[in-house]
Design a protein around this motif. Sequence first.
Motif, PDB file in Angstrom:
ATOM      1  N   ILE A 295       9.386   2.517  -2.541  1.00 57.04           N
ATOM      2  CA  ILE A 295       8.816   1.172  -2.473  1.00 57.04           C
ATOM      3  C   ILE A 295       9.735   0.172  -1.771  1.00 57.04           C
ATOM      4  CG2 ILE A 295       9.750   0.345  -4.680  1.00 57.04           C
ATOM      5  CD1 ILE A 295       6.143  -0.218  -3.360  1.00 57.04           C
ATOM      6  N   GLY A 296      11.010   0.506  -1.564  1.00 56.31           N
ATOM      7  CA  GLY A 296      11.959  -0.430  -0.987  1.00 56.31           C
ATOM      8  C   GLY A 296      11.803  -0.716   0.491  1.00 56.31           C
ATOM      9  N   VAL A 297      10.935   0.011   1.176  1.00 53.22           N
ATOM     10  CA  VAL A 297      10.725  -0.228   2.610  1.00 53.22           C
ATOM     11  C   VAL A 297      10.047  -1.586   2.823  1.00 53.22           C
ATOM     12  CG1 VAL A 297      10.615   2.220   3.197  1.00 53.22           C
ATOM     13  CG2 VAL A 297       8.530   1.031   2.492  1.00 53.22           C
ATOM     14  N   PRO A 298      10.269  -2.236   3.978  1.00 56.93           N
ATOM     15  CA  PRO A 298       9.647  -3.540   4.219  1.00 56.93           C
ATOM     16  C   PRO A 298       8.228  -3.429   4.760  1.00 56.93           C
ATOM     17  CG  PRO A 298      11.086  -3.004   6.032  1.00 56.93           C
ATOM     18  CD  PRO A 298      11.202  -1.866   5.049  1.00 56.93           C
ATOM     19  N   TRP A 299       7.888  -2.271   5.318  1.00 54.49           N
ATOM     20  CA  TRP A 299       6.562  -2.101   5.921  1.00 54.49           C
ATOM     21  C   TRP A 299       5.519  -1.742   4.862  1.00 54.49           C
ATOM     22  CZ3 TRP A 299       5.664   2.815   4.502  1.00 54.49           C
ATOM     23  CH2 TRP A 299       6.693   3.752   4.563  1.00 54.49           C
ATOM     24  N   GLY A 300       4.237  -1.763   5.298  1.00 49.02           N
ATOM     25  CA  GLY A 300       3.152  -1.447   4.376  1.00 49.02           C
ATOM     26  C   GLY A 300       2.925  -2.531   3.345  1.00 49.02           C
ATOM     27  N   LYS A 301       3.358  -3.749   3.654  1.00 46.98           N
ATOM     28  CA  LYS A 301       3.272  -4.855   2.700  1.00 46.98           C
ATOM     29  C   LYS A 301       2.868  -6.143   3.406  1.00 46.98           C
ATOM     30  CE  LYS A 301       7.007  -3.101  -0.282  1.00 46.98           C
ATOM     31  NZ  LYS A 301       7.266  -1.857   0.466  1.00 46.98           N
ATOM     32  N   LEU A 302       2.273  -7.032   2.647  1.00 50.31           N
ATOM     33  CA  LEU A 302       2.085  -8.419   3.075  1.00 50.31           C
ATOM     34  C   LEU A 302       2.926  -9.294   2.161  1.00 50.31           C
ATOM     35  CD1 LEU A 302      -1.774  -8.804   3.672  1.00 50.31           C
ATOM     36  CD2 LEU A 302       0.017  -8.640   5.404  1.00 50.31           C
TER      37      LEU A 302
ATOM     38  N   TYR B 108      -0.019  -3.498  -6.061  1.00 45.61           N
ATOM     39  CA  TYR B 108       0.145  -2.242  -5.330  1.00 45.61           C
ATOM     40  C   TYR B 108      -1.212  -1.568  -5.203  1.00 45.61           C
ATOM     41  CZ  TYR B 108       1.042   2.642  -4.319  1.00 45.61           C
ATOM     42  OH  TYR B 108       0.980   3.892  -3.752  1.00 45.61           O
ATOM     43  N   LEU B 109      -1.641  -1.335  -3.968  1.00 48.82           N
ATOM     44  CA  LEU B 109      -2.901  -0.665  -3.675  1.00 48.82           C
ATOM     45  C   LEU B 109      -2.608   0.799  -3.387  1.00 48.82           C
ATOM     46  CD1 LEU B 109      -5.969  -0.762  -2.996  1.00 48.82           C
ATOM     47  CD2 LEU B 109      -5.304  -1.356  -0.649  1.00 48.82           C
ATOM     48  N   ASP B 110      -3.071   1.668  -4.263  1.00 45.05           N
ATOM     49  CA  ASP B 110      -2.779   3.099  -4.118  1.00 45.05           C
ATOM     50  C   ASP B 110      -3.702   3.718  -3.076  1.00 45.05           C
ATOM     51  OD1 ASP B 110      -1.700   5.583  -4.470  1.00 45.05           O
ATOM     52  OD2 ASP B 110      -2.762   6.019  -6.331  1.00 45.05           O
ATOM     53  N   LYS B 111      -3.425   3.350  -1.841  1.00 47.20           N
ATOM     54  CA  LYS B 111      -4.221   3.818  -0.714  1.00 47.20           C
ATOM     55  C   LYS B 111      -3.293   3.957   0.486  1.00 47.20           C
ATOM     56  CE  LYS B 111      -8.532   2.620   1.736  1.00 47.20           C
ATOM     57  NZ  LYS B 111      -9.606   1.598   1.845  1.00 47.20           N
ATOM     58  N   PRO B 112      -3.250   5.114   1.145  1.00 47.35           N
ATOM     59  CA  PRO B 112      -2.326   5.298   2.283  1.00 47.35           C
ATOM     60  C   PRO B 112      -2.845   4.588   3.535  1.00 47.35           C
ATOM     61  CG  PRO B 112      -3.651   7.269   1.983  1.00 47.35           C
ATOM     62  CD  PRO B 112      -4.029   6.340   0.866  1.00 47.35           C
ATOM     63  N   LEU B 113      -2.218   3.479   3.889  1.00 51.07           N
ATOM     64  CA  LEU B 113      -2.676   2.660   5.011  1.00 51.07           C
ATOM     65  C   LEU B 113      -1.631   2.522   6.113  1.00 51.07           C
ATOM     66  CD1 LEU B 113      -4.401  -0.178   2.929  1.00 51.07           C
ATOM     67  CD2 LEU B 113      -5.538   1.631   4.248  1.00 51.07           C
ATOM     68  N   TYR B 114      -0.465   3.131   5.905  1.00 50.85           N
ATOM     69  CA  TYR B 114       0.630   3.048   6.876  1.00 50.85           C
ATOM     70  C   TYR B 114       1.077   4.456   7.216  1.00 50.85           C
ATOM     71  CZ  TYR B 114       4.908   1.177   9.058  1.00 50.85           C
ATOM     72  OH  TYR B 114       5.906   0.839   9.943  1.00 50.85           O
ATOM     73  N   PHE B 115       1.247   4.732   8.512  1.00 58.19           N
ATOM     74  CA  PHE B 115       1.667   6.059   8.961  1.00 58.19           C
ATOM     75  C   PHE B 115       3.143   5.990   9.369  1.00 58.19           C
ATOM     76  CE2 PHE B 115      -2.845   6.121   9.175  1.00 58.19           C
ATOM     77  CZ  PHE B 115      -3.239   7.448   9.011  1.00 58.19           C
TER      78      PHE B 115
ATOM     79  N   SER C 132       0.838  -1.201   0.000  1.00 60.30           N
ATOM     80  CA  SER C 132       0.000   0.000   0.000  1.00 60.30           C
ATOM     81  C   SER C 132       0.870   1.246   0.000  1.00 60.30           C
ATOM     82  CB  SER C 132      -0.909   0.026   1.237  1.00 60.30           C
ATOM     83  OG  SER C 132      -0.158   0.399   2.387  1.00 60.30           O
ATOM     84  N   GLY C 133       0.234   2.396  -0.196  1.00 60.99           N
ATOM     85  CA  GLY C 133       0.898   3.677  -0.022  1.00 60.99           C
ATOM     86  C   GLY C 133       0.957   4.012   1.455  1.00 60.99           C
ATOM     87  N   CYS C 134       1.375   5.234   1.777  1.00 62.25           N
ATOM     88  CA  CYS C 134       1.530   5.589   3.175  1.00 62.25           C
ATOM     89  C   CYS C 134       1.275   7.075   3.397  1.00 62.25           C
ATOM     90  CB  CYS C 134       2.938   5.240   3.659  1.00 62.25           C
ATOM     91  SG  CYS C 134       4.241   6.295   2.950  1.00 62.25           S
ATOM     92  N   TYR C 135       1.249   7.449   4.652  1.00 61.73           N
ATOM     93  CA  TYR C 135       1.306   8.849   5.067  1.00 61.73           C
ATOM     94  C   TYR C 135       2.650   9.061   5.778  1.00 61.73           C
ATOM     95  CZ  TYR C 135      -3.728   9.761   4.411  1.00 61.73           C
ATOM     96  OH  TYR C 135      -4.982   9.937   3.884  1.00 61.73           O
ATOM     97  N   GLY C 136       3.294  10.157   5.488  1.00 60.05           N
ATOM     98  CA  GLY C 136       4.391  10.604   6.324  1.00 60.05           C
ATOM     99  C   GLY C 136       3.790  11.575   7.328  1.00 60.05           C
ATOM    100  N   PHE C 137       4.099  11.420   8.613  1.00 57.87           N
ATOM    101  CA  PHE C 137       3.463  12.314   9.577  1.00 57.87           C
ATOM    102  C   PHE C 137       4.450  12.774  10.634  1.00 57.87           C
ATOM    103  CE2 PHE C 137       3.235   8.408  11.898  1.00 57.87           C
ATOM    104  CZ  PHE C 137       3.097   8.726  13.242  1.00 57.87           C
ATOM    105  N   ASP C 138       4.174  13.960  11.160  1.00 56.19           N
ATOM    106  CA  ASP C 138       5.025  14.593  12.166  1.00 56.19           C
ATOM    107  C   ASP C 138       4.148  15.545  12.961  1.00 56.19           C
ATOM    108  OD1 ASP C 138       6.783  16.026  13.669  1.00 56.19           O
ATOM    109  OD2 ASP C 138       8.111  16.601  12.036  1.00 56.19           O
ATOM    110  N   GLY C 139       3.744  15.123  14.158  1.00 56.45           N
ATOM    111  CA  GLY C 139       2.834  15.950  14.940  1.00 56.45           C
ATOM    112  C   GLY C 139       1.503  16.102  14.206  1.00 56.45           C
ATOM    113  N   ASN C 140       1.118  17.346  13.915  1.00 58.05           N
ATOM    114  CA  ASN C 140      -0.129  17.607  13.203  1.00 58.05           C
ATOM    115  C   ASN C 140       0.029  17.536  11.686  1.00 58.05           C
ATOM    116  OD1 ASN C 140      -1.620  18.104  15.576  1.00 58.05           O
ATOM    117  ND2 ASN C 140      -0.811  20.196  15.671  1.00 58.05           N
ATOM    118  N   TYR C 141       1.287  17.404  11.220  1.00 56.93           N
ATOM    119  CA  TYR C 141       1.558  17.350   9.781  1.00 56.93           C
ATOM    120  C   TYR C 141       1.309  15.944   9.251  1.00 56.93           C
ATOM    121  CZ  TYR C 141       4.407  16.991   5.524  1.00 56.93           C
ATOM    122  OH  TYR C 141       4.842  16.745   4.250  1.00 56.93           O
TER     123      TYR C 141
END
Length: 344
Positions: free
Chosen positions: A167-174, A212-219, A119-128
């Motif tokens: 895409i090289g990160v291990p998270w956000g995947k099954l 690849y699911l174009d949906k942000p499911l990982y923060f 899946s896609g993801c969100y990058g987050f930092d506090g309220n961002y």
Amino acid sequence: MVIINEKVSIIVPIYNAEKYLEECIASITNQTYKNLQIVLVNDGSKDKSWELCKKIKDTDNRISIATQSNSGVSVARNRGLEFANGEWIMFVDPDDILDKKIVEDLLANVSSKIDIVASGCYGFDGNYKKKDSFFEGNRLFNSDKTDLYLQLMDATHGQSDDFVTAIGVPWGKLYRHSFLKKYNLKFDPKLRRMQDNIFNMYAFYYAREIFYLDKPLYFYRLDHITDYAKRHQSDMIKIFKPVVDARTTGIKELGLDKNPEIYQYYLNETAGFFLGIINSLILTNSYSKENVNQLVANANFNILFKDQNFKKIKDSKIKYKLFLLNHGLYKSYRVMYKIWNLVK
């Protein structure tokens, strides 16, 4: 349709993560999909992470815990794989958060031939919070996985200028567990950086299909990220030369060097690592003719200076820098490096 009978093993490697750990684990235990095994591997934390693991274990019988002396994230993830008994594997970093439907939504896109779903993801930092789509729209990769390999070697490939990660990160995947076992896919403990990227190079190659699911499911938490290169200038050769060696081995072993586009990206990535190491020598006062000669002569770097490869370097500034070094103009390079940094 969700495969309701298949267990998902979620592996969390943990090192000094007490600040965020409970929030992370809560986002796992509160998943809408309940058939989970949650494996927490403490990698010799010096804070209260291990105490938290023992406390959290008592709150949910799906959680199992293990601890080890500090050995690195690769060893921790591999240890988690030894404990895993689910049909699917997911990796989660201990300072990140999962959307409550990530497991359900990823499983809903599995078929009998799909070995990886991401899946896609969100990058987050506090309220961002910023959405990051690795690719535009849902995509099924089967016979042609070129775009995956290109983004492994150039994070900007197929992404907007203000992307969060690649895409090289291990998270956000099954990952299908039987698939990982079949090809003995594990993380390389010898790599201090990019072990996940190298892992995925092999995983992408051997997977029958990848969705690849174009949906942000990982923060993905951003506020803890620091400039790794600046903190490890004196270790750049030890850290990044093994990455180049691993990439070169994989590119050749998997036959990816036969694809002209992939090979060009590989050369450009190698050039970036090479110049990064050279620059670190300047910054740490280790820059000398002898040191540079050794790097230029190294087989995995020397290919950059062969005419047919040199022409494939895309950036004219990088080509100019390589030209200086290839012709022994080391003093000129050092002077130009200082000028380039003043201009910046």
